[in-house]
Scaffold this motif. Structure first.
Motif, PDB file in Angstrom:
ATOM      1  N   ALA A 160       0.911  -1.264  -0.011  1.00  0.00           N
ATOM      2  CA  ALA A 160      -0.148  -0.078  -0.123  1.00  0.00           C
ATOM      3  C   ALA A 160       0.677   1.105  -0.037  1.00  0.00           C
ATOM      4  CB  ALA A 160      -0.965   0.020   1.048  1.00  0.00           C
ATOM      5  N   GLU A 161       2.047   1.278   0.872  1.00  0.00           N
ATOM      6  CA  GLU A 161       2.805   2.268   0.692  1.00  0.00           C
ATOM      7  C   GLU A 161       3.483   2.550  -0.634  1.00  0.00           C
ATOM      8  OE1 GLU A 161       6.169   4.728   0.997  1.00  0.00           O
ATOM      9  OE2 GLU A 161       6.493   2.580   0.538  1.00  0.00           O
ATOM     10  N   ARG A 162       3.926   1.425  -1.533  1.00  0.00           N
ATOM     11  CA  ARG A 162       4.494   1.577  -2.521  1.00  0.00           C
ATOM     12  C   ARG A 162       3.650   2.320  -3.556  1.00  0.00           C
ATOM     13  NH1 ARG A 162       7.059  -3.779  -4.176  1.00  0.00           N
ATOM     14  NH2 ARG A 162       8.694  -2.907  -2.871  1.00  0.00           N
ATOM     15  N   GLU A 163       2.307   1.554  -3.368  1.00  0.00           N
ATOM     16  CA  GLU A 163       1.085   2.122  -4.422  1.00  0.00           C
ATOM     17  C   GLU A 163       0.902   3.719  -4.202  1.00  0.00           C
ATOM     18  OE1 GLU A 163      -2.139  -0.279  -3.754  1.00  0.00           O
ATOM     19  OE2 GLU A 163      -1.153  -2.072  -4.802  1.00  0.00           O
ATOM     20  N   ALA A 164       0.709   3.966  -2.839  1.00  0.00           N
ATOM     21  CA  ALA A 164       0.631   5.583  -2.660  1.00  0.00           C
ATOM     22  C   ALA A 164       1.726   6.276  -3.044  1.00  0.00           C
ATOM     23  CB  ALA A 164       0.310   5.640  -1.051  1.00  0.00           C
ATOM     24  N   THR A 165       3.158   6.056  -2.925  1.00  0.00           N
ATOM     25  CA  THR A 165       4.234   6.595  -3.398  1.00  0.00           C
ATOM     26  C   THR A 165       4.117   6.804  -4.984  1.00  0.00           C
ATOM     27  OG1 THR A 165       5.532   5.889  -1.543  1.00  0.00           O
ATOM     28  CG2 THR A 165       6.704   6.756  -3.597  1.00  0.00           C
ATOM     29  N   ARG A 166       3.816   5.491  -5.689  1.00  0.00           N
ATOM     30  CA  ARG A 166       3.614   5.649  -6.950  1.00  0.00           C
ATOM     31  C   ARG A 166       2.555   6.717  -7.465  1.00  0.00           C
ATOM     32  NH1 ARG A 166       3.270   0.055  -9.140  1.00  0.00           N
ATOM     33  NH2 ARG A 166       5.532   0.213  -8.603  1.00  0.00           N
ATOM     34  N   ILE A 180       2.829  10.181  -9.710  1.00  0.00           N
ATOM     35  CA  ILE A 180       1.840  10.436 -11.008  1.00  0.00           C
ATOM     36  C   ILE A 180       1.249  11.988 -10.752  1.00  0.00           C
ATOM     37  CG2 ILE A 180      -0.167   9.732 -11.852  1.00  0.00           C
ATOM     38  CD1 ILE A 180       0.734   6.853 -11.537  1.00  0.00           C
ATOM     39  N   LEU A 181       0.783  12.100  -9.599  1.00  0.00           N
ATOM     40  CA  LEU A 181       0.127  13.562  -9.370  1.00  0.00           C
ATOM     41  C   LEU A 181       1.062  14.603  -9.530  1.00  0.00           C
ATOM     42  CD1 LEU A 181      -2.181  12.408  -6.268  1.00  0.00           C
ATOM     43  CD2 LEU A 181      -3.195  13.173  -8.497  1.00  0.00           C
ATOM     44  N   GLN A 182       2.315  14.362  -9.069  1.00  0.00           N
ATOM     45  CA  GLN A 182       3.125  15.518  -9.286  1.00  0.00           C
ATOM     46  C   GLN A 182       3.492  15.565 -10.621  1.00  0.00           C
ATOM     47  OE1 GLN A 182       6.605  14.241  -6.697  1.00  0.00           O
ATOM     48  NE2 GLN A 182       5.810  15.349  -4.934  1.00  0.00           N
ATOM     49  N   GLU A 224       8.606  14.177   0.304  1.00  0.00           N
ATOM     50  CA  GLU A 224       9.331  13.515   0.922  1.00  0.00           C
ATOM     51  C   GLU A 224       8.399  12.174   0.731  1.00  0.00           C
ATOM     52  OE1 GLU A 224       9.258  12.955   5.518  1.00  0.00           O
ATOM     53  OE2 GLU A 224      10.481  14.520   4.840  1.00  0.00           O
ATOM     54  N   LEU A 225       7.203  12.260   0.639  1.00  0.00           N
ATOM     55  CA  LEU A 225       6.180  11.242   0.678  1.00  0.00           C
ATOM     56  C   LEU A 225       6.129  10.485  -0.871  1.00  0.00           C
ATOM     57  CD1 LEU A 225       3.225  12.602   2.528  1.00  0.00           C
ATOM     58  CD2 LEU A 225       4.720  10.985   3.138  1.00  0.00           C
ATOM     59  N   ALA A 226       6.370  11.251  -1.874  1.00  0.00           N
ATOM     60  CA  ALA A 226       6.405  10.885  -3.110  1.00  0.00           C
ATOM     61  C   ALA A 226       7.792  10.044  -3.359  1.00  0.00           C
ATOM     62  CB  ALA A 226       6.242  12.086  -4.226  1.00  0.00           C
ATOM     63  N   SER A 227       8.747  10.007  -2.349  1.00  0.00           N
ATOM     64  CA  SER A 227      10.152   9.211  -2.836  1.00  0.00           C
ATOM     65  C   SER A 227       9.870   7.689  -2.076  1.00  0.00           C
ATOM     66  CB  SER A 227      11.273  10.081  -2.092  1.00  0.00           C
ATOM     67  OG  SER A 227      11.020  10.168  -0.618  1.00  0.00           O
ATOM     68  N   GLU A 228      10.695   6.862  -2.551  1.00  0.00           N
ATOM     69  CA  GLU A 228      10.580   5.464  -2.022  1.00  0.00           C
ATOM     70  C   GLU A 228      10.923   5.540  -0.677  1.00  0.00           C
ATOM     71  OE1 GLU A 228       9.646   2.525  -3.246  1.00  0.00           O
ATOM     72  OE2 GLU A 228       8.911   3.441  -5.276  1.00  0.00           O
TER      73      GLU A 228
END
Length: 173
Positions: A119-125, A129-131, A148-152
């Motif tokens: 779920a964390e990986r999907e949220a990051t992805r 995409i939103l960015q 930083e939430l958009a980084s792995e």
């Protein structure tokens, strides 16, 4: 009957999958383990306490009122021996059941961790995409540029940080 919403159907499917997994785990248990589980489950009920009290009261009553033919006269050493044996046996049954429950909970925790990591990986992805969408649409938001939430998320780094904090907390105590 009205059709269920998709989210409810997904929830039902997930619940069924978990129940099926638990049932398969239970079926893997040997017969003697299932017997111990059943005994361990019964011991923790009000019905067991009632049965236990009735049996002990009847034992005492029969041996006290029919003292001439008593199998176990006062102070009831045979009853004490039987109850001591029962206590050891029931404690063992409860511990066996508890150990099996602990193994199931460990497996469930591991499964939950895996799901959370996915779920964390999907949220990051999704955030990435939103960015990218915001960038293409020339939406300027300073909060989004270096989010930083958009980084792995490095699970290894989190584990090391957690270990360091636990060690630091142990030193402070």
């Amino acid at each position: 009957m009205l059709p269920r919403p998709a989210s409810t159907r997904a929830s039902v499917k997930n619940i069924d999958a978990i129940l099926s997994l638990e049932k398969r785990e239970e079926e893997k248990l040997a017969l003697h383990h299932r017997v111990f589980h059943a005994i361990g489950s019964f011991v923790g009920t009000v019905q067991f306490i009632v049965v236990q009290c009735v049996v002990v009261a009847c034992w005492i009553a029969v041996n006290a009122f029919f003292a001439d033919h008593a199998l176990d006269s006062f102070p009831f050493p045979l009853l004490a021996t039987i109850l001591a044996f029962e206590a050891v046996f029931l404690t063992s049954c409860v511990l066996i059941r508890q150990n099996a429950t602990d193994r199931i909970l460990e497996k469930r925790d591991h499964l939950e961790l895996q799901i959370n990591l996915l779920a964390e990986r999907e949220a990051t992805r999704s955030l990435r995409i939103l960015q990218k969408i915001a960038s293409r649409l020339d939406i300027d938001d300073e909060d989004c540029r270096h989010d930083e939430l958009a980084s792995e998320t490095s699970v290894d780094q989190i584990a090391r940080d957690l270990q360091e904090r636990e060690n630091a907390g142990a030193v402070e105590r």
